[in-house]
Write a protein that holds these residues in place. Structure first.
Motif, short mmCIF file in Angstrom:
data_model
loop_
_atom_site.label_atom_id
_atom_site.label_comp_id
_atom_site.label_asym_id
_atom_site.label_seq_id
_atom_site.Cartn_x
_atom_site.Cartn_y
_atom_site.Cartn_z
N LEU A 105 -1.59 6.73 3.94
CA LEU A 105 -3.05 6.95 4.00
C LEU A 105 -3.89 6.62 5.44
CD1 LEU A 105 -3.36 3.61 1.41
CD2 LEU A 105 -3.63 6.11 0.84
N GLY A 106 -2.82 6.80 6.39
CA GLY A 106 -3.61 7.16 7.62
C GLY A 106 -4.13 5.81 8.17
N ALA A 107 -3.73 4.56 7.49
CA ALA A 107 -4.35 3.36 7.69
C ALA A 107 -3.67 2.62 8.99
CB ALA A 107 -4.34 2.49 6.31
N ARG A 108 -4.11 1.67 9.58
CA ARG A 108 -3.47 0.71 10.40
C ARG A 108 -2.84 -0.29 9.65
NH1 ARG A 108 -4.29 2.30 15.43
NH2 ARG A 108 -6.31 3.41 16.10
N LYS A 109 -3.30 -0.76 8.52
CA LYS A 109 -2.80 -1.84 7.73
C LYS A 109 -3.05 -1.51 6.21
CE LYS A 109 -3.51 -6.70 7.05
NZ LYS A 109 -4.23 -8.06 7.40
N ALA A 110 -1.90 -2.11 5.80
CA ALA A 110 -2.11 -1.71 4.34
C ALA A 110 -1.46 -3.24 3.65
CB ALA A 110 -1.25 -0.49 3.81
N SER A 111 -2.10 -3.21 2.37
CA SER A 111 -1.15 -4.49 1.42
C SER A 111 -1.82 -4.30 0.18
CB SER A 111 -2.18 -5.89 2.00
OG SER A 111 -3.37 -5.86 1.89
N PHE A 112 -1.07 -4.92 -0.67
CA PHE A 112 -1.50 -5.05 -2.21
C PHE A 112 -3.07 -5.18 -2.14
CE2 PHE A 112 2.96 -5.57 -2.23
CZ PHE A 112 3.41 -4.40 -2.99
N ALA A 113 -3.74 -4.49 -3.07
CA ALA A 113 -5.24 -5.00 -3.26
C ALA A 113 -5.14 -6.29 -3.97
CB ALA A 113 -5.88 -3.75 -4.14
N PRO A 114 -6.37 -7.10 -3.41
CA PRO A 114 -6.56 -8.22 -4.12
C PRO A 114 -6.83 -7.98 -5.57
CG PRO A 114 -8.00 -8.21 -2.32
CD PRO A 114 -7.40 -6.81 -2.37
N MET A 115 -6.39 -9.09 -6.54
CA MET A 115 -6.41 -8.76 -7.80
C MET A 115 -7.87 -8.39 -8.37
SD MET A 115 -5.44 -11.14 -11.12
CE MET A 115 -6.63 -12.46 -10.97
N ASP A 116 -9.05 -9.07 -7.97
CA ASP A 116 -10.50 -8.80 -8.34
C ASP A 116 -10.84 -7.41 -7.94
OD1 ASP A 116 -10.50 -9.75 -5.67
OD2 ASP A 116 -12.32 -10.34 -5.94
#
Length: 141
Positions: A105-116
């Protein structure tokens, strides 16, 4: 009709269940998702209470861990920009969110998206998000 994997009491061609599917899934199937049509896919009604991978496999058959996959929504961030992506991984596999996904994704940080966020942006039910019908801007990894 029998589902191709697992033990499900109620399975039918997705074309016969369009009224049970989220609007973006219906739109994608109606248009022909890739080379697949609603007549070629099997719909099984799934209870959100058994959507967790381990519970799902225990409920429907442990062999599913070897033959099923999960679709998870990931948020990659670079500055103020957020990119949502869907990752489809085999049930026995972990998503490498901070390694491969973040880099892709070319991101500095990635995480699971919040449920909402995952539910709101996909317009699908949590535990039932499928790659079919996701927003076109989302990478599918």
């Amino acid at each position: 009709m029998r589902a191709p994997i697992g033990t499900f009491e109620d399975a039918a061609p997705a074309a016969e269940r369009l009224d049970l599917l989220p609007a973006p899934v219906v739109a994608a199937l109606t248009a022909g998702w890739g080379e697949f049509t609603a007549e070629q896919l099997v719909h099984v009604d799934s209870d959100p209470a058994v959507a967790d991978t381990a519970v799902f496999a225990e409920h429907h058959g442990v062999e599913l861990l070897d033959t099923s996959a999960n679709c998870v929504v990931v948020a990659g961030k670079r500055g103020q920009d957020v990119t949502l992506a869907a990752c489809v991984v085999l049930s026995r596999t972990r998503v490498d969110v901070n390694g491969a996904v973040r880099k892709h994704l070319g991101a500095r940080k990635a995480s699971f998206a919040p449920m909402d966020t995952a539910v709101g942006e996909s317009r699908m039910e949590y535990g039932g998000i499928t790659p079919i019908g996701l927003p076109a801007a989302w990478p599918l990894l």
